[in-house]
Design a protein around this motif. Structure first.
Motif, mmCIF file in Angstrom:
data_model
loop_
_atom_site.group_PDB
_atom_site.id
_atom_site.type_symbol
_atom_site.label_atom_id
_atom_site.label_comp_id
_atom_site.label_asym_id
_atom_site.label_seq_id
_atom_site.Cartn_x
_atom_site.Cartn_y
_atom_site.Cartn_z
ATOM 1 N N ILE A 237 -40.651 0.703 -3.967
ATOM 2 C CA ILE A 237 -40.148 1.956 -4.510
ATOM 3 C C ILE A 237 -41.257 2.991 -4.475
ATOM 4 O O ILE A 237 -42.386 2.709 -4.878
ATOM 5 C CB ILE A 237 -39.673 1.758 -5.946
ATOM 6 C CG1 ILE A 237 -38.570 0.706 -5.987
ATOM 7 C CG2 ILE A 237 -39.159 3.064 -6.514
ATOM 8 C CD1 ILE A 237 -37.384 1.048 -5.146
ATOM 9 N N GLN B 67 -32.356 -8.114 -3.261
ATOM 10 C CA GLN B 67 -33.715 -7.701 -3.019
ATOM 11 C C GLN B 67 -34.502 -8.867 -2.398
ATOM 12 O O GLN B 67 -34.206 -10.042 -2.647
ATOM 13 C CB GLN B 67 -34.389 -7.253 -4.339
ATOM 14 C CG GLN B 67 -33.659 -6.157 -5.088
ATOM 15 C CD GLN B 67 -33.742 -4.836 -4.380
ATOM 16 O OE1 GLN B 67 -34.680 -4.610 -3.586
ATOM 17 N NE2 GLN B 67 -32.749 -3.981 -4.630
ATOM 18 N N THR C 63 -38.313 -4.215 -7.946
ATOM 19 C CA THR C 63 -37.332 -3.145 -7.804
ATOM 20 C C THR C 63 -37.331 -2.316 -9.079
ATOM 21 O O THR C 63 -38.047 -2.648 -10.043
ATOM 22 C CB THR C 63 -35.926 -3.694 -7.527
ATOM 23 O OG1 THR C 63 -35.048 -2.595 -7.238
ATOM 24 C CG2 THR C 63 -35.396 -4.453 -8.728
ATOM 25 N N PRO D 229 -30.064 0.323 -8.462
ATOM 26 C CA PRO D 229 -29.731 0.290 -7.025
ATOM 27 C C PRO D 229 -28.299 0.747 -6.759
ATOM 28 O O PRO D 229 -27.409 0.550 -7.586
ATOM 29 C CB PRO D 229 -29.914 -1.174 -6.650
ATOM 30 C CG PRO D 229 -30.775 -1.753 -7.719
ATOM 31 C CD PRO D 229 -30.438 -1.013 -8.962
#
Length: 896
Positions: free
Chosen positions: A751, A575, A588, A564
């Motif tokens: 994602i 998150q 993530t 990230p």
């Protein structure tokens, strides 16, 4: 003084080639013995016609044939001076003439002069008797007029300073007479002038004095004690007063040389005779001869040497055994004849001079002299050189020779000659000796330095210590001396527009190359150095060699987090996740890159710490963070994960990412839009969303059907295979540029990313085998049918249409990514395709995050290396090594 000097220019050039002059006349000096050291004998330079500058420039020097250097040359004045004490008697003995021959040598050109120094005698020796006292026994009945020989005195001086006369102390019964012998030798004799009367005087004491001819006169004395005896009135009488014997110097010990014989008129004991050496006989004679006391035979005990002493004189006494004892006297003269018992010798008058290999014929190398201690024909010496020698002997005077060149010399063939000279005399049988003279041939600079290799390959690890040695080059030169001394330098050239001297420097003496600073593989991978080796000849010669320096990668870069984005900046990544998430839910994805290459850039992800380790898992190779189980009500709403990112280098480099996850109730999966939104009318956004939903649905159905068919074929044909694979025939030619591209769109979790899978194919009808491993991870995907690379834009268009937001487009950068993918494909062969398997050798992923596209390549090398790879063939692994490439596309430009 006569000297023949060549001053005319024509004669000078003639001598330049002959380099030899012969002096017809000789210079002669006369000095007394015992001069002090430093006394001037004469102006040698002036007498030879040389200037004062020639004394030093032409290295004027003298050499004595006697061996010991009694004289030297004063370099400042050119005078011949006494260098050591000169004792005429030690040099010449009793010889009437004492001449010391000298050889004068001058160089440039080399010349030899002969001079003589006469050593005059001075009265520096006293006459001496070997015995201080002599005893005589004479019967009182001895008739008058009888002579008794006395001991002769010795005077080492000669000429007017030698022994001249004797005197005897006054006594009425005795007088002194001098007997003249050959060679002007005088022997004193005691003469009985008056009958002796024992009863009146039994002992007579006399004093004998020897006088020389010096001024003042020097003398020596000895005592004579005469004892008067009774009875026995006849003395022994020799047949000869003088015996002359000639004997060769090589006579064997024990040989009888002569027999003396005496008679006595008395009878009985008074007539018995015994022979003895006179009392004054020297020890050297006693060690050389033996006298038989009964027979009178004189035999040889020790060796004779003509060169040491050619004549020996011995006084013999014959005694009877009567009372009183009577004596008779005689003298034996032994003449030694010379035989050829001394081998000739060779003496170097001047040391051999080094000769240039291009020297002309007739160049003088050395001056030598032959000598033989024998006399006559036994002392005549001839010199000879071996056949085939490039040298010859040129005679001068008095057994002096010049060694000169007679042929062309080549130092590369023979750098040094050992010239063997044989000296042979004229004796019978002739004797000979040999002497080896070393002659060094000097070099001319006709060979350039030669490197051991025309080029060198140097492999250097990056991050080395500045000043450390990189490599050593070496060059050799066949020449000699300064012509063979090699110095090294680096020729100026540019490396990344910077002079190569800024990177390295070289030791000019030994060729060692050192680094100026540390090298970074990521900035500089290879460069060249031009090294020059130059000799010190005149003119100098040189040659060049190329040094290829290859920088080897070291694991000096830790993985860098690029997603990230907040974690990449060093802060905690926050998150959100719904509590309703099931096992396998994608929370993530952590993405990192490594600036190193090869194994050093292989990255793995690991969950180091977690609030609840049983809830989350991190994929080792993709960095995906997923749930291991369903979230329960008992789980904390705030979860903190510490993810460690490690590379595969040695030593291992690592970095960490902290992810904070907030569990929320009633939270639906949002579509995380990592790209900057471009404001468009809501009507257009709704249309894009509809297109995306339709695309995802169609792609999912098509993908499912395709993998079902491939799975059945894989199970049927390869039951032994335990992994998901997709391979092509190994017999395909790697030169075929056609490749099969497969694009997979994943939409699991927040994602969204695309996987592009490629493989070789000979045609679009190429068959593939596919299988699914039981360990395959959960993901939704859409498989696009195989297409050629020429249809890549259509594929991109389809992909673009399926994205949730039409603001992400490829536009002009589509062609750039296509070219990168195309060349990557054409550089590899024998590719295998698998999904999410750690041992997969070939995998492309394009992760769509905001407006950034990341492309990673990992596949097998082509079996035929490129030209650049050929330079690394000794350093790289063999065919089959896995390699990786990353391309980062962001904001309409390639940034890495």
């Amino acid at each position: 003084v006569q000297s023949l000097l060549f001053r005319d220019s024509a004669l000078w050039w003639h001598n330049f080639f002959l380099l030899w002059n012969t002096i017809d006349g000789q210079t002669r000096y006369s000095i007394p013995e015992e001069l002090k050291q430093g006394s001037v004998v004469g102006n040698l330079a002036k007498d030879l016609g040389l200037g004062l500058s020639d004394v030093f420039d032409r290295k004027l020097r003298v050499a004595s044939e006697a061996g010991k250097q009694y004289f030297s040359v004063d370099a400042g004045k050119g005078e011949l001076v006494v260098n050591d004490r000169i004792d005429r008697e030690a040099l010449c003995g009793q010889s009437a003439s004492c001449v010391l021959p000298l050889q004068v040598v001058v160089e440039d050109p080399l010349q030899l002069h002969r001079i003589e120094v006469e050593i005059r005698d001075i009265n520096d020796n006293y006459p001496i008797f070997l015995t201080e006292e002599r005893s005589l026994k004479i019967a009182e009945s001895t008739a008058t007029g009888i002579r008794f020989p006395l001991e002769t005195a010795q005077d080492l001086d000669v000429g007017s300073y030698s022994l001249k006369s004797y005197t005897l102390s006054k006594d009425e019964c005795f007088s002194l007479r001098i007997k003249e012998l050959s060679g002007n030798r005088k022997v004193p004799e005691l003469v009985l002038e008056k009958s002796l009367d024992r009863e009146k005087q039994s002992v007579h004491q006399l004093l004998l004095t020897a006088l020389d001819g010096g001024s003042p006169v020097k003398s020596g004395t000895t005592s004579i004690i005469v004892t008067v005896l009774d009875n026995n009135d006849n003395v022994p009488v020799f047949k000869k007063p003088l015996y002359n014997v000639t004997v060769q110097e090589n006579s064997a010990p024990g040989s009888v040389l002569v027999k003396v014989e005496a008679t006595d008129a008395d009878e009985g004991v008074n007539g018995e005779i015994e022979y003895v050496f006179a009392e004054h006989t020297s020890q050297s004679l006693l060690s050389m001869f033996r006298l038989n006391s009964e027979t009178g035979e004189i035999s040889l005990v020790g060796p004779l040497d003509y060169e040491s002493n050619a004549i020996h004189e011995i006084d013999i006494t014959a005694k009877d055994k009567g009372v009183p004892e009577m004596e008779g006297h005689c003298r034996v003269q032994i003449v030694v004849t010379d035989i050829n018992d001394n081998a000739p010798g060779i003496v170097l008058t001047s040391k051999p001079n080094p000769v240039r290999e291009d020297a002309p014929r007739g160049t003088v190398v050395a001056l030598i002299r032959a000598r033989d201690l024998d006399s006559g024909d036994n002392g005549k010496v001839t010199l000879k050189l071996p056949k085939g020698s490039p040298f010859s002997l040129k005679p001068s005077f008095s057994n002096n020779y010049a060694l000169v060149t007679s042929n062309v010399l080549d130092r590369e063939s023979f750098s040094e000659y050992h010239i063997e000279i044989t000296a042979t005399d004229s004796g019978s049988p002739p004797l000979s000796s040999k002497k080896t003279i070393p002659v060094t041939i000097t070099d001319v600079n006709d060979n350039p330095p030669v490197f051991t290799q025309p080029s060198y390959n140097v492999y250097l690890k990056e991050n080395g210590v500045p000043g450390s040695i990189l490599f050593s080059v070496s060059a050799s030169d066949l020449d000699f001396g300064d012509n063979a001394k090699v110095s090294y330098s680096i020729l100026d050239s540019k490396v990344q527009d910077v002079s190569v001297s800024s990177y390295v420097y070289i030791n000019s003496e030994n060729g060692s190359i050192y680094s100026m600073h540390s090298f970074d593989y990521e900035k500089l991978k290879v460069f060249q150095i031009q090294v020059q080796a130059k000799d010190q000849g005149s003119p100098s010669l040189s040659s060049n060699a190329t040094v290829h320096v290859f920088i080897l990668d070291q694991n000096d870069n830790a993985p860098a987090v690029i997603y990230p984005s907040s974690a990449a900046l060093g802060s905690v990544s926050h998150q959100r996740m719904p509590r309703s998430a099931k096992a396998g839910h994608l929370v993530t994805k952590v993405t990192a890159v490594d600036a190193d290459s090869g194994h050093n850039a292989w990255i793995s992800y690991k969950l180091a710490e977690a609030t609840d380790a049983s809830l989350f898992t991190v994929n080792l190779y993709t960095g995906e963070v997923r749930t291991k189980r369903a979230v329960s009500e008992q789980d904390d709403s705030s979860q903190r994960l510490l993810i460690e990112i490690r590379d595969d280098g040695e030593p291992v480099q690592s970095s960490t990412v902290t992810v904070s996850i907030l569990l929320e109730d009633g939270l639906h999966e949002p579509i995380l839009d990592l790209r900057q939104k471009v404001s468009e009318p809501s009507k257009k956004n709704g249309r894009i969303t509809l297109y995306l939903i339709l695309s995802l649905a169609s792609v999912s159905v098509l993908s499912l059907l395709t993998f079902l068919v491939l799975a059945v074929k894989c199970i049927r044909n390869s039951r032994s295979s335990g992994s998901c694979c997709m391979r092509r025939s190994d017999c395909d030619d790697y030169k075929n540029p056609n490749r099969n591209l497969q694009i997979q769109l994943n939409t699991d979790g927040p994602i969204k990313y695309v996987e592009v899978l490629g493989g070789d194919m000979l045609s679009q009808s190429q068959s593939f085998r596919s299988c699914m491993s039981p360990m395959s991870e959960y993901s939704d995907f859409t498989l696009i049918k195989p297409s050629s690379t020429t249809d890549f834009k259509e594929v991109i268009s389809v992909l673009d249409a399926s994205l949730p937001d039409s603001t992400w487009t490829f536009e002009s950068q589509q062609i750039l990514i296509y070219v990168l993918m195309y060349f990557t494909f054409t550089s590899y062969r024998n590719c295998k395709v698998c999904f999410h398997t750690p041992a997969v050798p070939y995998q492309w992923k394009m992760a769509l995050m905001s407006s950034t596209v990341m492309l990673s390549v990992n596949c097998t090398k082509r079996s035929t290396p490129s030209p650049m790879q050929l330079q690394h063939q000794n350093h790289n692994a063999q065919n089959g090594r896995r390699v990786g490439m990353w391309f980062l596309y962001s904001e309409s430009k390639v940034i890495a």
